[in-house]
Design a protein around this motif. Sequence first.
Motif, PDB file in Angstrom:
ATOM      1  N   PHE A 101       0.831  -1.218   0.000  1.00 45.22           N
ATOM      2  CA  PHE A 101       0.000   0.000   0.000  1.00 45.22           C
ATOM      3  C   PHE A 101       0.860   1.261   0.000  1.00 45.22           C
ATOM      4  O   PHE A 101       0.530   2.246  -0.664  1.00 45.22           O
ATOM      5  N   LEU A 102       1.988   1.246   0.735  1.00 44.68           N
ATOM      6  CA  LEU A 102       2.886   2.395   0.704  1.00 44.68           C
ATOM      7  C   LEU A 102       3.503   2.575  -0.687  1.00 44.68           C
ATOM      8  O   LEU A 102       3.642   3.705  -1.179  1.00 44.68           O
ATOM      9  N   TYR A 103       3.839   1.468  -1.303  1.00 43.14           N
ATOM     10  CA  TYR A 103       4.407   1.523  -2.652  1.00 43.14           C
ATOM     11  C   TYR A 103       3.397   2.093  -3.647  1.00 43.14           C
ATOM     12  O   TYR A 103       3.738   2.976  -4.459  1.00 43.14           O
ATOM     13  N   LEU A 104       2.162   1.614  -3.584  1.00 45.08           N
ATOM     14  CA  LEU A 104       1.129   2.127  -4.493  1.00 45.08           C
ATOM     15  C   LEU A 104       0.804   3.586  -4.212  1.00 45.08           C
ATOM     16  O   LEU A 104       0.392   4.313  -5.125  1.00 45.08           O
ATOM     17  N   ARG A 105       0.988   4.016  -2.994  1.00 52.79           N
ATOM     18  CA  ARG A 105       0.677   5.402  -2.645  1.00 52.79           C
ATOM     19  C   ARG A 105       1.741   6.369  -3.161  1.00 52.79           C
ATOM     20  O   ARG A 105       1.422   7.459  -3.649  1.00 52.79           O
ATOM     21  N   ALA A 111       7.932  -0.340 -10.175  1.00 58.25           N
ATOM     22  CA  ALA A 111       7.940  -1.790  -9.948  1.00 58.25           C
ATOM     23  C   ALA A 111       9.277  -2.436 -10.274  1.00 58.25           C
ATOM     24  O   ALA A 111       9.705  -3.349  -9.566  1.00 58.25           O
ATOM     25  N   PRO A 112       9.995  -2.005 -11.355  1.00 56.46           N
ATOM     26  CA  PRO A 112      11.299  -2.642 -11.611  1.00 56.46           C
ATOM     27  C   PRO A 112      12.282  -2.497 -10.454  1.00 56.46           C
ATOM     28  O   PRO A 112      13.025  -3.428 -10.144  1.00 56.46           O
ATOM     29  N   ALA A 113      12.282  -1.327  -9.794  1.00 55.48           N
ATOM     30  CA  ALA A 113      13.192  -1.154  -8.655  1.00 55.48           C
ATOM     31  C   ALA A 113      12.824  -2.087  -7.518  1.00 55.48           C
ATOM     32  O   ALA A 113      13.691  -2.671  -6.859  1.00 55.48           O
ATOM     33  N   LEU A 114      11.534  -2.256  -7.274  1.00 48.96           N
ATOM     34  CA  LEU A 114      11.083  -3.148  -6.210  1.00 48.96           C
ATOM     35  C   LEU A 114      11.433  -4.600  -6.508  1.00 48.96           C
ATOM     36  O   LEU A 114      11.729  -5.383  -5.598  1.00 48.96           O
ATOM     37  N   LEU A 140      12.350   9.709  -5.533  1.00 52.49           N
ATOM     38  CA  LEU A 140      11.418   8.788  -4.889  1.00 52.49           C
ATOM     39  C   LEU A 140      11.751   7.322  -5.167  1.00 52.49           C
ATOM     40  O   LEU A 140      11.193   6.431  -4.524  1.00 52.49           O
ATOM     41  N   SER A 141      12.655   7.070  -6.130  1.00 54.58           N
ATOM     42  CA  SER A 141      13.075   5.697  -6.374  1.00 54.58           C
ATOM     43  C   SER A 141      13.785   5.098  -5.163  1.00 54.58           C
ATOM     44  O   SER A 141      13.864   3.878  -5.021  1.00 54.58           O
ATOM     45  N   ALA A 142      14.287   5.967  -4.270  1.00 59.23           N
ATOM     46  CA  ALA A 142      14.901   5.475  -3.034  1.00 59.23           C
ATOM     47  C   ALA A 142      13.881   4.741  -2.182  1.00 59.23           C
ATOM     48  O   ALA A 142      14.219   3.772  -1.487  1.00 59.23           O
ATOM     49  N   PHE A 143      12.610   5.169  -2.229  1.00 61.34           N
ATOM     50  CA  PHE A 143      11.585   4.503  -1.424  1.00 61.34           C
ATOM     51  C   PHE A 143      11.271   3.114  -1.969  1.00 61.34           C
ATOM     52  O   PHE A 143      11.139   2.151  -1.206  1.00 61.34           O
ATOM     53  N   SER A 144      11.157   2.961  -3.292  1.00 64.90           N
ATOM     54  CA  SER A 144      10.880   1.649  -3.866  1.00 64.90           C
ATOM     55  C   SER A 144      12.054   0.695  -3.639  1.00 64.90           C
ATOM     56  O   SER A 144      11.861  -0.494  -3.370  1.00 64.90           O
ATOM     57  N   ALA A 145      13.289   1.228  -3.721  1.00 59.29           N
ATOM     58  CA  ALA A 145      14.452   0.390  -3.417  1.00 59.29           C
ATOM     59  C   ALA A 145      14.445  -0.030  -1.958  1.00 59.29           C
ATOM     60  O   ALA A 145      14.811  -1.172  -1.617  1.00 59.29           O
ATOM     61  N   ALA A 146      14.014   0.863  -1.052  1.00 59.34           N
ATOM     62  CA  ALA A 146      13.928   0.524   0.370  1.00 59.34           C
ATOM     63  C   ALA A 146      12.905  -0.588   0.613  1.00 59.34           C
ATOM     64  O   ALA A 146      13.138  -1.493   1.433  1.00 59.34           O
ATOM     65  N   CYS A 147      11.780  -0.573  -0.111  1.00 58.36           N
ATOM     66  CA  CYS A 147      10.788  -1.653   0.023  1.00 58.36           C
ATOM     67  C   CYS A 147      11.386  -2.989  -0.402  1.00 58.36           C
ATOM     68  O   CYS A 147      11.162  -4.017   0.250  1.00 58.36           O
ATOM     69  N   GLY A 148      12.159  -2.982  -1.496  1.00 56.46           N
ATOM     70  CA  GLY A 148      12.813  -4.208  -1.924  1.00 56.46           C
ATOM     71  C   GLY A 148      13.830  -4.712  -0.920  1.00 56.46           C
ATOM     72  O   GLY A 148      13.975  -5.928  -0.715  1.00 56.46           O
ATOM     73  N   ILE A 149      14.544  -3.803  -0.250  1.00 53.15           N
ATOM     74  CA  ILE A 149      15.520  -4.201   0.769  1.00 53.15           C
ATOM     75  C   ILE A 149      14.821  -4.855   1.951  1.00 53.15           C
ATOM     76  O   ILE A 149      15.288  -5.875   2.492  1.00 53.15           O
ATOM     77  N   VAL A 150      13.681  -4.308   2.381  1.00 46.98           N
ATOM     78  CA  VAL A 150      12.937  -4.893   3.502  1.00 46.98           C
ATOM     79  C   VAL A 150      12.466  -6.307   3.149  1.00 46.98           C
ATOM     80  O   VAL A 150      12.544  -7.235   3.977  1.00 46.98           O
ATOM     81  N   VAL A 151      11.993  -6.495   1.917  1.00 41.76           N
ATOM     82  CA  VAL A 151      11.544  -7.822   1.495  1.00 41.76           C
ATOM     83  C   VAL A 151      12.715  -8.804   1.509  1.00 41.76           C
ATOM     84  O   VAL A 151      12.581  -9.950   1.971  1.00 41.76           O
ATOM     85  N   TYR A 152      13.859  -8.375   1.012  1.00 44.22           N
ATOM     86  CA  TYR A 152      15.028  -9.264   0.990  1.00 44.22           C
ATOM     87  C   TYR A 152      15.438  -9.675   2.399  1.00 44.22           C
ATOM     88  O   TYR A 152      15.657 -10.870   2.672  1.00 44.22           O
ATOM     89  N   TYR A 153      15.547  -8.724   3.324  1.00 44.78           N
ATOM     90  CA  TYR A 153      15.985  -9.064   4.671  1.00 44.78           C
ATOM     91  C   TYR A 153      14.916  -9.833   5.440  1.00 44.78           C
ATOM     92  O   TYR A 153      15.246 -10.616   6.343  1.00 44.78           O
ATOM     93  N   MET A 154      13.652  -9.643   5.109  1.00 43.84           N
ATOM     94  CA  MET A 154      12.620 -10.459   5.732  1.00 43.84           C
ATOM     95  C   MET A 154      12.760 -11.922   5.313  1.00 43.84           C
ATOM     96  O   MET A 154      12.654 -12.835   6.146  1.00 43.84           O
ATOM     97  N   CYS A 155      13.018 -12.164   4.018  1.00 43.02           N
ATOM     98  CA  CYS A 155      13.228 -13.542   3.560  1.00 43.02           C
ATOM     99  C   CYS A 155      14.474 -14.150   4.206  1.00 43.02           C
ATOM    100  O   CYS A 155      14.476 -15.327   4.602  1.00 43.02           O
ATOM    101  N   GLU A 156      15.539 -13.340   4.334  1.00 44.62           N
ATOM    102  CA  GLU A 156      16.754 -13.835   4.982  1.00 44.62           C
ATOM    103  C   GLU A 156      16.498 -14.159   6.452  1.00 44.62           C
ATOM    104  O   GLU A 156      17.002 -15.165   6.976  1.00 44.62           O
TER     105      GLU A 156
END
Length: 389
Positions: A101-105, A111-114, A140-156
């Motif tokens: 929801f934050l990403y869509l907002r 999406a490619p950055a995420l 604002l691409s820093a925010f989408s990259a940050a979402c991808g980082i959170v997903v990666y570390y959650m999986c780890e």
Amino acid sequence: MTVLIELKEKLKEFYGSCSGIVLPIVKFLLALAVFRGINSNLGYLKMLNSMYVVLILSLICAILPLNGMVFLAMLVIIGHCFALHMVIAGLAALVLLVLWFLYLRFVPEDAPALLLTPLAFWLHVPSAVPVAYGLAGTPLSAFSAACGIVVYYMCEMIHGKMEPLIHAAETPEITAVVQEFFNGLFRNEEMLLVLIACALTVLLVNAVRHSSADYAWQISIVAGSVAYAVIMIAGSLALDVQIALPMVLIGAAAGCLVGFVLEFFLFGADYTRTEYLEYDDDDYYYYVKAVPKFNVTKAQRRVTYIRNEKKKEPDLTDEELDALANLGHTEESGNSRDLDEIEEKEEIEEIEEINETEEIQEEEIPPLDEGDYQDVDYKSMLEDTLKDL
């Protein structure tokens, strides 16, 4: 350099004419890499680990927009977590939905950055995405990259901490699972350090490359890669976080390489031919700096075909030549014989016509006797003719 510029132009022409085919192929390959990365990191649900399922999901993503690929990747992560434990699946779904929801907002078009950020971490080139999106994206691409980082570390974290916790006890307490999940995710100092490094890299690269200085793109690439490495090393010393220094340096070099490739295809300015323009109107003075792009003029080639119209005589043997000579002799003799016959027929026809005309004349003018023209009164006939006149 000229060869590379010609290759660039050819690739642009190819993409312009075949974009309807190239884009689905690129999305299919991206989805295949993302799903394979998730399965290699989690892989708890055997059905999703099947290569046939991965290919089917990738084919579906090839015809969907990129946000549809993001949503399917979220479902795959939740499915693997559900195979591990139902509570972990619920917590992972909660975190992913908040990020969604934050990403869509804020950045619904990034999406490619995420998608590429976790993939870059799995490939051990984490600085490639912030450098690339600092060049081609927005702050604002820093925010989408940050979402991808959170997903990666959650999986780890799920693979490194939650899986041993689930397998350690037959019936783990739900409160312990929830506490361990949030502590492992939000108290992860390494994730915090990487978030700061990637966000600052995106902002620095984007700010420098928008400046009017010469070679701004090249400077921003080098500055962003160096800044990422420095922030990671300094942050690891300040926060007492263990990082693999060789991997950080290799990742910074890879990010620099990716940046120069993007600069060549997206920018490619020739600063040696920079022009400065100055003009004004009633209200303002204008100072313009014009930097032309690298360009190669295509040579128009004209091909002239020179053909020999003379027909080559076929190579014949002596026997075939003799046969052709005899055939020509017979044809000539036959032709001469035909000509003689035609001339004889024409002469005969002329003689017959002359004889017929002579016979007709003999019939029309019969001979007169001597007494016939002596008895004629020519004087009286002349008088009668004169009277008629």
